[in-house]
Design a protein around this motif. Structure first.
Motif, mmCIF file in Angstrom:
data_model
loop_
_atom_site.group_PDB
_atom_site.id
_atom_site.type_symbol
_atom_site.label_atom_id
_atom_site.label_comp_id
_atom_site.label_asym_id
_atom_site.label_seq_id
_atom_site.Cartn_x
_atom_site.Cartn_y
_atom_site.Cartn_z
ATOM 1 N N ALA A 1 0.855 -1.193 0.000
ATOM 2 C CA ALA A 1 0.000 0.000 0.000
ATOM 3 C C ALA A 1 0.888 1.239 0.000
ATOM 4 O O ALA A 1 2.057 1.178 0.409
ATOM 5 C CB ALA A 1 -0.898 -0.021 1.236
ATOM 6 N N CYS A 2 0.361 2.347 -0.495
ATOM 7 C CA CYS A 2 1.106 3.607 -0.472
ATOM 8 C C CYS A 2 0.449 4.518 0.561
ATOM 9 O O CYS A 2 -0.773 4.686 0.551
ATOM 10 C CB CYS A 2 1.088 4.271 -1.844
ATOM 11 N N THR A 3 1.242 5.050 1.433
ATOM 12 C CA THR A 3 0.682 5.879 2.506
ATOM 13 C C THR A 3 1.425 7.208 2.574
ATOM 14 O O THR A 3 2.612 7.282 2.219
ATOM 15 C CB THR A 3 0.753 5.139 3.853
ATOM 16 N N SER A 4 0.708 8.252 2.980
ATOM 17 C CA SER A 4 1.355 9.575 3.101
ATOM 18 C C SER A 4 2.095 9.685 4.430
ATOM 19 O O SER A 4 2.908 10.561 4.639
ATOM 20 C CB SER A 4 0.304 10.683 2.990
ATOM 21 N N ASN A 5 1.804 8.806 5.309
ATOM 22 C CA ASN A 5 2.420 8.856 6.629
ATOM 23 C C ASN A 5 3.655 7.983 6.648
ATOM 24 O O ASN A 5 3.567 6.768 6.567
ATOM 25 C CB ASN A 5 1.391 8.373 7.667
ATOM 26 N N TYR A 6 4.834 8.677 6.770
ATOM 27 C CA TYR A 6 6.079 7.946 6.733
ATOM 28 C C TYR A 6 6.120 6.919 7.847
ATOM 29 O O TYR A 6 6.554 5.807 7.662
ATOM 30 C CB TYR A 6 7.258 8.929 6.862
ATOM 31 N N MET A 7 5.599 7.332 8.994
ATOM 32 C CA MET A 7 5.665 6.461 10.154
ATOM 33 C C MET A 7 4.975 5.133 9.881
ATOM 34 O O MET A 7 5.426 4.079 10.266
ATOM 35 C CB MET A 7 4.971 7.134 11.352
ATOM 36 N N TRP A 8 3.830 5.218 9.162
ATOM 37 C CA TRP A 8 3.041 4.011 8.911
ATOM 38 C C TRP A 8 3.734 3.038 7.971
ATOM 39 O O TRP A 8 3.381 1.888 7.913
ATOM 40 C CB TRP A 8 1.666 4.405 8.331
ATOM 41 N N SER A 9 4.705 3.627 7.250
ATOM 42 C CA SER A 9 5.381 2.753 6.297
ATOM 43 C C SER A 9 6.435 1.887 6.977
ATOM 44 O O SER A 9 7.019 1.026 6.363
ATOM 45 C CB SER A 9 6.023 3.586 5.190
ATOM 46 N N LYS A 10 6.670 2.167 8.261
ATOM 47 C CA LYS A 10 7.679 1.363 8.965
ATOM 48 C C LYS A 10 6.994 0.273 9.779
ATOM 49 O O LYS A 10 6.004 0.538 10.470
ATOM 50 C CB LYS A 10 8.494 2.256 9.934
ATOM 51 N N PRO A 11 7.529 -0.881 9.749
ATOM 52 C CA PRO A 11 6.881 -1.979 10.449
ATOM 53 C C PRO A 11 6.677 -1.687 11.931
ATOM 54 O O PRO A 11 5.630 -2.013 12.489
ATOM 55 C CB PRO A 11 7.857 -3.145 10.242
ATOM 56 N N PHE A 12 7.692 -1.029 12.569
ATOM 57 C CA PHE A 12 7.523 -0.848 14.030
ATOM 58 C C PHE A 12 6.375 0.088 14.345
ATOM 59 O O PHE A 12 5.776 0.026 15.406
ATOM 60 C CB PHE A 12 8.842 -0.354 14.680
ATOM 61 N N VAL A 13 6.045 0.985 13.380
ATOM 62 C CA VAL A 13 4.904 1.872 13.595
ATOM 63 C C VAL A 13 3.634 1.045 13.716
ATOM 64 O O VAL A 13 2.807 1.253 14.598
ATOM 65 C CB VAL A 13 4.788 2.901 12.449
ATOM 66 N N LEU A 14 3.563 0.066 12.805
ATOM 67 C CA LEU A 14 2.388 -0.794 12.851
ATOM 68 C C LEU A 14 2.265 -1.443 14.218
ATOM 69 O O LEU A 14 1.191 -1.528 14.791
ATOM 70 C CB LEU A 14 2.483 -1.875 11.780
ATOM 71 N N VAL A 15 3.447 -1.824 14.723
ATOM 72 C CA VAL A 15 3.440 -2.455 16.041
ATOM 73 C C VAL A 15 2.955 -1.463 17.082
ATOM 74 O O VAL A 15 2.113 -1.777 17.916
ATOM 75 C CB VAL A 15 4.843 -2.991 16.380
ATOM 76 N N GLU A 16 3.477 -0.156 16.951
ATOM 77 C CA GLU A 16 3.059 0.878 17.913
ATOM 78 C C GLU A 16 1.554 1.109 17.862
ATOM 79 O O GLU A 16 0.894 1.180 18.884
ATOM 80 C CB GLU A 16 3.775 2.210 17.600
ATOM 81 N N ILE A 17 1.059 1.176 16.550
ATOM 82 C CA ILE A 17 -0.385 1.391 16.387
ATOM 83 C C ILE A 17 -1.149 0.263 17.068
ATOM 84 O O ILE A 17 -2.095 0.467 17.807
ATOM 85 C CB ILE A 17 -0.764 1.456 14.887
ATOM 86 N N HIS A 18 -0.600 -0.867 16.827
ATOM 87 C CA HIS A 18 -1.207 -2.028 17.434
ATOM 88 C C HIS A 18 -1.288 -1.869 18.954
ATOM 89 O O HIS A 18 -2.329 -2.081 19.553
ATOM 90 C CB HIS A 18 -0.342 -3.241 17.038
ATOM 91 N N TRP A 19 -0.145 -1.413 19.507
ATOM 92 C CA TRP A 19 -0.120 -1.182 20.956
ATOM 93 C C TRP A 19 -1.107 -0.108 21.349
ATOM 94 O O TRP A 19 -1.824 -0.266 22.317
ATOM 95 C CB TRP A 19 1.297 -0.766 21.400
#
Ligand SMILES: *[C@@H]1O[C@H](CO)[C@@H](O)[C@H](O)[C@H]1NC(C)=O
Ligand SMILES: *[C@@H]1O[C@H](CO)[C@@H](O)[C@H](O)[C@H]1NC(C)=O
Ligand SMILES: *[C@@H]1O[C@H](CO)[C@@H](O)[C@H](O)[C@H]1NC(C)=O
Ligand SMILES: *[C@@H]1O[C@H](CO)[C@@H](O)[C@H](O)[C@H]1NC(C)=O
Ligand SMILES: *[C@@H]1O[C@H](CO)[C@@H](O)[C@H](O)[C@H]1NC(C)=O
Ligand SMILES: *[C@@H]1O[C@H](CO)[C@@H](O)[C@H](O)[C@H]1NC(C)=O
Ligand SMILES: *[C@@H]1O[C@H](CO)[C@@H](O)[C@H](O)[C@H]1NC(C)=O
Ligand SMILES: *[C@@H]1O[C@H](CO)[C@@H](O)[C@H](O)[C@H]1NC(C)=O
Ligand SMILES: *[C@@H]1O[C@H](CO)[C@@H](O)[C@H](O)[C@H]1NC(C)=O
Ligand SMILES: *[C@@H]1O[C@H](CO)[C@@H](O)[C@H](O)[C@H]1NC(C)=O
Ligand SMILES: *[C@@H]1O[C@H](CO)[C@@H](O)[C@H](O)[C@H]1NC(C)=O
Ligand SMILES: *[C@@H]1O[C@H](CO)[C@@H](O)[C@H](O)[C@H]1NC(C)=O
Length: 334
Positions: free
Chosen positions: A313-331
């Protein structure tokens, strides 16, 4: 034709000879005729009753003569020595009972020609005249038939068939007075129907192979096609060679496995290899300016028909493009 011509057609049997003697080596009279490929006819000068005559024919040849058309009757008459008075010749037509139809030995044929019987015959003069003699003389009844008492003694006329069980390998042996032919079953050819017909050669399919049962490409051979990994067969995988020299089905081909359509991602695009979205094609993804990719930038169509991974997927949010962000979001979501 592979039949050997018969050297001697007519065998003259010494009238005094015993019926059990080895007639062939001791009774040749040297009377030789043109070569023949069909039935041969034989006679004896020795006279015997009808039953004995038939047995004599069966012992030395095939059977007592069977006549199925006027031309055959005329031919047999033409080759038998004339006699000026009875006894004449026994032929293989008989009956068991006064009210029965005359039947030829062998196959029960009831053929009787319009002019077969002599004038005023069959007359059944002795009430039990159940056998037939053939007049071979120089008079007007030459070649005609007469019903006679079976116990009377006459000369046997026999035939020898050239056809036998092994004459035609895959067919029926057809015999006439002067010809023997193998009538082949569908799918076979050759003098003795010994050769199976062939279908056209098959070619190896692209991205596949085939194997045939023994026989290669002859009648009744079956060939099975298999495709390499990543390819599926289009058409019938088994083809069989038919009697009419054609394969039962068109030769199949191997088509590359297709993966499900891969739409363009929002805010990005992809380019796939030339063949499109089929086995082994790889699609590379790019995100528009200012967007960041989330996931793998390339997926490949695998042999099982699935892409090797999910579409990125293409996202405007750089943070979301990083796997650890996904983990953070998850948290965060918890
Ligand atoms: C058989 O009979 C025919 C006719 O009577 C005669 O011409 C011929 O010589 C005979 N053959 C023998 C071997 O006796
Ligand atoms: C033959 O058939 C006739 C008439 O059909 C009959 O009168 C006669 O008895 C039969 N003969 C025998 C021996 O059966
Ligand atoms: C001929 O007919 C007889 C008596 O009806 C029978 O037994 C025999 O099987 C028949 N033969 C053929 C070849 O049909
Ligand atoms: C009977 O057999 C003869 C040869 O022996 C053949 O020519 C004839 O066609 C046969 N007839 C039938 C009715 O089968
Ligand atoms: C039969 O007739 C032919 C001519 O018509 C003659 O040459 C031959 O000798 C005769 N045969 C007998 C046995 O009478
Ligand atoms: C033919 O001859 C044999 C031997 O002599 C005899 O057994 C048989 O009954 C005879 N057949 C006829 C129909 O006369
Ligand atoms: C059968 O017939 C063929 C020709 O048709 C001949 O070559 C062969 O010797 C015969 N076999 C027997 C067992 O008579
Ligand atoms: C044998 O065959 C030829 C043609 O091939 C024909 O003219 C002749 O009449 C035949 N012979 C007999 C006895 O049928
Ligand atoms: C024998 O008969 C077959 C089939 O009818 C034919 O094709 C062939 O030419 C004949 N052979 C001769 C020598 O007459
Ligand atoms: C097989 O190939 C034909 C022609 O290329 C195509 O129309 C058809 O859809 C294919 N069938 C399958 C099952 O792939
Ligand atoms: C060949 O034979 C098969 C089966 O008998 C049939 O389905 C097919 O139509 C035939 N093909 C041709 C070209 O005659
Ligand atoms: C599929 O791709 C692999 C890796 O690039 C290659 O080794 C293989 O030959 C390809 N197979 C086909 C059928 O194109």
């Amino acid at each position: 034709m592979t039949f050997l011509p018969l050297l001697c057609l007519f065998v003259r049997l010494n009238p005094t000879s015993s019926m059990k003697m080895n007639w062939c080596s001791t009774t040749w009279s040297g009377h030789c005729c043109e070569a023949t490929f069909g039935w041969t006819y034989h006679f004896s000068n020795q006279t015997m009753n009808w039953t004995q005559a038939r047995e004599w024919c069966q012992a030395h040849f095939t059977d007592m003569v069977v006549i199925q058309e006027q031309a055959e009757n005329d031919y047999i008459v033409s080759i038998l020595p004339n006699k000026d008075r009875t006894p004449y010749y026994w032929i293989g037509i008989t009956k068991n009972h006064i009210n029965e139809t005359w039947r030829w030995i062998g196959n029960n044929s009831t053929w009787v020609g319009e002019h077969s019987w002599a004038e005023k015959e069959p007359n059944n003069k002795h009430v039990a005249e159940f056998c037939v003699e053939l007049y071979v003389n120089n008079r007007s009844n030459r070649g005609k038939w007469n019903d006679e008492t079976c116990a009377n003694e006459k000369s046997p006329v026999c035939y020898k068939a050239q056809c036998n069980d092994t004459s035609c390998v895959n067919g029926r042996c057809w015999e006439t007075i002067n010809n023997t032919t193998c009538l082949c079953e569908p799918g076979y050819e050759g003098d003795k129907c010994q050769t199976a017909v062939e279908c056209p050669p098959l070619s190896q399919p692209g991205n596949g192979d085939f194997h045939c049962s023994p026989g290669g490409r002859t009648f009744r051979t079956t060939c099975r096609f298999k495709c390499h990994t990543g390819f599926v067969i289009n058409g019938s995988s088994d083809v069989t060679c038919e009697a009419n020299r054609t394969w039962s089905d068109p030769q199949p081909f191997c088509a590359a496995v297709k993966c499900p359509p891969l739409p363009q991602p929002a805010d990005g695009n992809h380019s796939c290899s030339d063949e499109g979205q089929i086995f082994n094609s790889t699609c590379h993804f790019k995100c528009h300016w200012g967007f960041f990719m989330m996931g793998s930038s390339a997926v490949t169509c695998a042999a099982n028909g699935y892409w090797t991974g999910p579409r990125p997927a293409c996202t405007s949010n750089y943070m979301w493009s990083k796997p650890f962000v996904l983990v953070e979001i998850h948290w965060d979501a918890i």
